[in-house]
Design a protein around this motif. Structure first.
Motif, mmCIF file in Angstrom:
data_model
loop_
_atom_site.group_PDB
_atom_site.id
_atom_site.type_symbol
_atom_site.label_atom_id
_atom_site.label_comp_id
_atom_site.label_asym_id
_atom_site.label_seq_id
_atom_site.Cartn_x
_atom_site.Cartn_y
_atom_site.Cartn_z
ATOM 1 N N ARG A 122 25.741 49.093 54.405
ATOM 2 C CA ARG A 122 26.002 47.654 54.267
ATOM 3 C C ARG A 122 25.450 47.157 52.934
ATOM 4 N N ASP A 123 24.196 47.523 52.659
ATOM 5 C CA ASP A 123 23.556 47.055 51.433
ATOM 6 C C ASP A 123 24.226 47.630 50.190
ATOM 7 N N ALA A 124 24.676 48.882 50.259
ATOM 8 C CA ALA A 124 25.390 49.494 49.131
ATOM 9 C C ALA A 124 26.695 48.737 48.861
ATOM 10 N N TRP A 125 27.398 48.379 49.922
ATOM 11 C CA TRP A 125 28.649 47.624 49.790
ATOM 12 C C TRP A 125 28.367 46.284 49.110
ATOM 13 N N LEU A 126 27.325 45.618 49.578
ATOM 14 C CA LEU A 126 26.982 44.312 49.005
ATOM 15 C C LEU A 126 26.552 44.434 47.547
ATOM 16 N N ARG A 127 25.808 45.479 47.209
ATOM 17 C CA ARG A 127 25.406 45.681 45.810
ATOM 18 C C ARG A 127 26.637 45.860 44.915
ATOM 19 N N ALA A 128 27.589 46.665 45.374
ATOM 20 C CA ALA A 128 28.802 46.879 44.581
ATOM 21 C C ALA A 128 29.590 45.581 44.425
ATOM 22 N N MET A 129 29.648 44.784 45.485
ATOM 23 C CA MET A 129 30.372 43.510 45.400
ATOM 24 C C MET A 129 29.654 42.543 44.464
ATOM 25 N N LYS A 130 28.330 42.533 44.491
ATOM 26 C CA LYS A 130 27.586 41.645 43.583
ATOM 27 C C LYS A 130 27.811 42.051 42.131
ATOM 28 N N VAL A 131 27.817 43.340 41.856
ATOM 29 C CA VAL A 131 28.088 43.815 40.498
ATOM 30 C C VAL A 131 29.490 43.382 40.079
ATOM 31 N N ALA A 132 30.460 43.555 40.970
ATOM 32 C CA ALA A 132 31.839 43.160 40.661
ATOM 33 C C ALA A 132 31.923 41.661 40.376
ATOM 34 N N MET A 133 31.264 40.855 41.196
ATOM 35 C CA MET A 133 31.296 39.409 40.954
ATOM 36 C C MET A 133 30.638 39.071 39.618
ATOM 37 N N ASP A 134 29.553 39.766 39.278
ATOM 38 C CA ASP A 134 28.919 39.565 37.964
ATOM 39 C C ASP A 134 29.911 39.902 36.851
ATOM 40 N N GLU A 135 30.570 41.037 36.980
ATOM 41 C CA GLU A 135 31.456 41.524 35.922
ATOM 42 C C GLU A 135 32.667 40.628 35.688
ATOM 43 N N VAL A 136 33.174 40.013 36.752
ATOM 44 C CA VAL A 136 34.363 39.155 36.580
ATOM 45 C C VAL A 136 33.999 37.679 36.433
ATOM 46 N N GLY A 137 32.711 37.366 36.495
ATOM 47 C CA GLY A 137 32.278 35.993 36.245
ATOM 48 C C GLY A 137 32.366 35.049 37.416
ATOM 49 N N VAL A 138 32.236 35.556 38.638
ATOM 50 C CA VAL A 138 32.175 34.663 39.799
ATOM 51 C C VAL A 138 30.768 34.087 39.831
ATOM 52 N N GLU A 192 45.819 35.545 42.970
ATOM 53 C CA GLU A 192 46.064 36.965 43.229
ATOM 54 C C GLU A 192 45.545 37.889 42.131
ATOM 55 N N ALA A 193 45.827 37.583 40.887
ATOM 56 C CA ALA A 193 45.391 38.453 39.791
ATOM 57 C C ALA A 193 43.871 38.547 39.734
ATOM 58 N N ALA A 194 43.192 37.426 39.980
ATOM 59 C CA ALA A 194 41.726 37.424 39.951
ATOM 60 C C ALA A 194 41.152 38.229 41.113
ATOM 61 N N VAL A 195 41.773 38.153 42.276
ATOM 62 C CA VAL A 195 41.311 38.941 43.423
ATOM 63 C C VAL A 195 41.508 40.424 43.132
ATOM 64 N N GLN A 196 42.652 40.780 42.599
ATOM 65 C CA GLN A 196 42.898 42.186 42.263
ATOM 66 C C GLN A 196 41.895 42.692 41.235
ATOM 67 N N LYS A 197 41.564 41.867 40.261
ATOM 68 C CA LYS A 197 40.572 42.245 39.248
ATOM 69 C C LYS A 197 39.207 42.450 39.909
ATOM 70 N N LEU A 198 38.822 41.550 40.808
ATOM 71 C CA LEU A 198 37.550 41.690 41.522
ATOM 72 C C LEU A 198 37.520 42.996 42.306
ATOM 73 N N VAL A 199 38.605 43.315 42.979
ATOM 74 C CA VAL A 199 38.678 44.545 43.780
ATOM 75 C C VAL A 199 38.539 45.775 42.880
ATOM 76 N N GLU A 200 39.201 45.785 41.742
ATOM 77 C CA GLU A 200 39.087 46.924 40.822
ATOM 78 C C GLU A 200 37.643 47.091 40.359
ATOM 79 N N HIS A 201 37.012 45.995 39.988
ATOM 80 C CA HIS A 201 35.616 46.060 39.543
ATOM 81 C C HIS A 201 34.702 46.491 40.692
ATOM 82 N N PHE A 202 35.006 46.028 41.885
ATOM 83 C CA PHE A 202 34.219 46.398 43.064
ATOM 84 C C PHE A 202 34.247 47.908 43.286
ATOM 85 N N TYR A 203 35.442 48.490 43.327
ATOM 86 C CA TYR A 203 35.533 49.926 43.564
ATOM 87 C C TYR A 203 35.013 50.737 42.382
#
Length: 135
Positions: A95-111, A17-28
């Protein structure tokens, strides 16, 4: 050696849960920094930040979608993603903007590694499924 896909739980693999919440914060946060057009489609607070409610709902959804607790369903019912996003113009650009933001978030949290390889195509699938406008 990796577990068979039937035993693989992305919610556990990402760290719960904490990791998902962190990913969501970084995503937004990434969305606000890099994708202003996409940000404007969301409910924002008086400072232009995507609302706490939007962030919390997405975190609950993502937890369940990843194989964790189904708190979104308990609190909000079935996600009905296409219905809930019908008012939002989602073309390939959004769609592509959403995916770009998610990729940045995954990079930032180390997925990375196997989890990243598992998640990226699934995020792309869902993002494409939500398209409701040509182009």
């Amino acid at each position: 050696m990796s577990a068979p896909e039937s035993l693989f739980n992305p919610f556990e693999a990402i760290g719960g849960e904490a990791a998902v919440q962190k990913l969501v914060e970084h995503f937004y946060d990434a969305m606000e920094r890099l994708e202003p057009e996409l940000t404007r489609l969301h409910e924002c607070d008086e400072h232009g930040k995507i609302s706490r409610g939007s962030r919390d709902r997405f975190a609950l959804f993502l937890m369940g979608w990843l194989g964790g607790p189904q708190l979104y369903m308990e609190r909000h019912g079935h996600p009905r993603l296409r219905m809930r996003h019908a008012r939002v113009p989602v073309g390939t650009g959004m769609r592509d903007a959403w995916l770009r933001a998610m990729k940045v978030a995954m990079d930032e949290v180390g997925v990375e590694g196997e989890l990243r390889a598992f998640l990226e195509p699934r995020f792309a699938e869902v993002a494409d499924f939500l398209r409701n406008r040509p182009g």
